[in-house]
Each structure stands twice: as C-alpha cells, then as structure tokens.
Enzyme design. Sequence first.
Site, PDB file in Angstrom:
ATOM      1  CG  LEU A  84      -8.940   0.368  -2.081  1.00 11.47           C
ATOM      2  CD1 LEU A  84      -9.149  -1.076  -2.517  1.00 11.47           C
ATOM      3  CD2 LEU A  84     -10.257   1.138  -2.165  1.00 11.47           C
TER       4      LEU A  84
ATOM      5  CG  ASP B  46       3.415   3.574   6.407  1.00 13.40           C
ATOM      6  OD1 ASP B  46       2.461   3.027   5.826  1.00 13.40           O
ATOM      7  OD2 ASP B  46       4.162   4.404   5.851  1.00 13.40           O
TER       8      ASP B  46
HETATM    9  O1  F6P Z   1       3.350   6.354   4.282  1.00 17.46           O
HETATM   10  C1  F6P Z   1       2.067   6.012   3.910  1.00 17.46           C
HETATM   11  C2  F6P Z   1       2.041   5.292   2.598  1.00 17.46           C
HETATM   12  O2  F6P Z   1       0.709   4.968   2.298  1.00 17.46           O
HETATM   13  C3  F6P Z   1       2.965   4.080   2.507  1.00 17.46           C
HETATM   14  O3  F6P Z   1       2.413   2.963   3.148  1.00 17.46           O
HETATM   15  C4  F6P Z   1       3.126   3.942   1.012  1.00 17.46           C
HETATM   16  O4  F6P Z   1       4.358   3.350   0.700  1.00 17.46           O
HETATM   17  C5  F6P Z   1       3.135   5.379   0.558  1.00 17.46           C
HETATM   18  O5  F6P Z   1       2.506   6.142   1.563  1.00 17.46           O
HETATM   19  C6  F6P Z   1       2.426   5.614  -0.757  1.00 17.46           C
HETATM   20  O6  F6P Z   1       2.577   6.953  -1.100  1.00 17.46           O
HETATM   21  P1  F6P Z   1       1.840   7.670  -2.323  1.00 17.46           P
HETATM   22  O7  F6P Z   1       0.613   8.309  -1.755  1.00 17.46           O
HETATM   23  O8  F6P Z   1       2.838   8.654  -2.806  1.00 17.46           O
HETATM   24  O9  F6P Z   1       1.488   6.631  -3.336  1.00 17.46           O
END
Ligand code: F6P
Length: 360
Positions: free
Chosen positions: A285, A140
Amino acid sequence: MPLVKKIGVLTGGGDAPGLNAVIRAVVKAAYNASIEVVGLEDSFDGLLDPSRTRRLTPKDVTGILRLGGTILGTTNRGDPFEYPVDTPEGKVDYSDRVVDTFHRMGLNALVVIGGDGSLSIAHRFYLKGIPIVGIPKTIDNDIVGTTSCFGFDTAVDFAAEAIDRLHTTAEAHKRIMVVEVMGRYAGWIALHGGIAGGADVILMPEIPYDLGKVAAALRRRESFGAKFSIVVVAEGAKAIGGQLTVKTAARAGHVERLGGVGITVAEQLEEMTGREARCVVLGHLQRGGGPTAFDRVLATRFGGAAVELLKRGVFGKMVANNPPDIVPIPLADVVGRTKTVPLDYDLLRTARALGVSLGD
Ligand code: F6P
C-alpha cells in the site's frame, strides 16, 4: 542539432509513486529538444525483446503526472547480467544481447529510472559502452548522494495516515498497535512515518532493539495514564544480536525479501506487558496510488535535469537532489552502497528528546 537524437527510457525495480511523472517530464523535455524517445517495457527486458518497445510522444504521456505505477511496467528480477532461467545454473548472462539491441534500435543513450539494483545494472552497461543517465527512485530513500528520492514522500504520507487511523482504534481498545513498514535495510520510512504519525516507539535497522526496553517504555506510558501505544517497526529492524526477518532468501536474479518482524514484536510485547497487541503490515500500500505534490515536483525536476544532461552529452551520471539544486553525480559513486539513517541525524535526537523509544 543535439548530439543525442534518440533515447530509450525504462523503469526498473519495485515501482514508486512518481515514475510516471518522470517519464512524462523526460518525454516532453526530450520532444521539445527534438530528441526521439522510445519506451522500453519491464525494465531491461525491453532491450532483450525489441517488440516490447514503443515510441513515446507528448500525447502518450498526457494525463499521467498524477498516476501511480509506471506506464512502462517494471520488474525487480530481470538483471540481464544474471537473468533468471529454468536451467540447473538458474541464470544466464544476456548483457551482450542488450548492448546489441540498443545499437540495432539506433539509440544514442538510455535513461534508467531505478533504485540501487537497477542503477547498479545501469552502471555495468555504462562500463560496457552504453551512454547512461540515471534517475533515483525508491520509497526506501536509501540511495546515496541524493537527499531524497521520489516515492519516499508519498510512502511516508501514507504511513502517517495509516498510523493516524490506527491511533483511534488502539485508543478505543487500549491496545498496542504494531505497524510494520517497508524500507529494506534503512529506517527512513519508519522514522519519518513514525514521527509524522506520533508513534511512541520506532524500531529501525540502524538501531538494533531490546524489547525489554521497549516494554519498559510502554509501561512508563501507562504510568502517566496512556492505555494504548503505537509501535512502528521497519521491516529491516532486528533485535540486538538477532537476525533480519527474511520472508524469501536471495537466489539467482532474486533479491532477499524482508517481512514479518512486526508480528514477532507484537507477540513478544503482548507477553511482556500483558496488554493486547495487534500487528498491521502496510506492505505494498506504501507504493500504491498517486504521488504527493512533493514527489510530482521532484520527479519532474529529475526528468528535466536528465534531459539537460543528454543535451550536453554528459553520461555515467545520476541526477541527485542536493537542495536547492538538482546535480549530476557519478553513478560509480552511488552503486553498491546504501544510505541508512545517520545516527547523528537531528530527528533521532529530537525523537529521543520527545520521549519516543528507539528500542535501545
Ligand atoms: O525497495 C522498495 C521495496 O518496496 C522495499 O521497501 C521492500 O522491501 C521491497 O521493495 C518489496 O519488494 P517486492 O515488490 O518484491 O515485494
């Protein structure tokens, strides 16, 4: 002899390409400085159960530089201060148990490779007396104090490639393709991925959107002959005066999960423009696969810098990219804050100058 003789290393939160490159750098640099490294599995869980730990030597990390994921495993729901359990309260505080295990294992310091959540936990353990060095990780790119986190470049690269592929099918079918990307409450992936992929519209959390204006921008494209458009939407984007699109609400030990704004944007744009629209969610992905060369180098620099701090006995810091240097900054200055895209960022001005709609 170094002050620090034995360290633990863990990876926390969502995975990001480059975690293994950091582990490798930490293990090799520590080994060469006569520091023993213990790998802790699944984030802080490895300090709740000593059977989930293993010694790491250069042999254990040979060949992992280019691998995605993490050889140590990770979790984004194992905060020891609010550990999720199946009781009416839903959580329990295991933090003293972690401190106890840390000492019983004979560890002198802990390297925490994580995003905002894991670094906040790390900071709380630092305040409880555990010598900590943090390493910023996240696709992020939203950690304050560092211009970049490893994983971000790989995610942007993937998003750009996906947009390239969507361009050809969008053009063939004269459609609007809406691409939903990750990024939580920051638009870094949307902006960089969108610009790298030549998107026509980029919607991000920092700039609430008006779909009427987006539809007008798409019609303008039609007026000069473009029969297709690419719209990149960050998962954290929202309409002016609207709400975030939340997939799962936050609860004890679980953070809020975003997702789904892309399909709403596609449906509304189809209705407003009369042009067929499709939505593609890039999802995990963006976190999968091996790291780019940039992320391998950044991850390796972070790992090397972290071991430097351990050798000097400097704790409570996070290594940060502050070009041209990697510098230590206090963990206290990092936690509880989010680095969003600044509204005066030159790339936003350039996007507008090029005619990219930012939805406002
Ligand atoms: O913080 C990284 C991230 O991939 C975010 O971009 C996304 O909102 C979140 O983690 C998704 O998390 P999870 O792996 O719990 O689906």
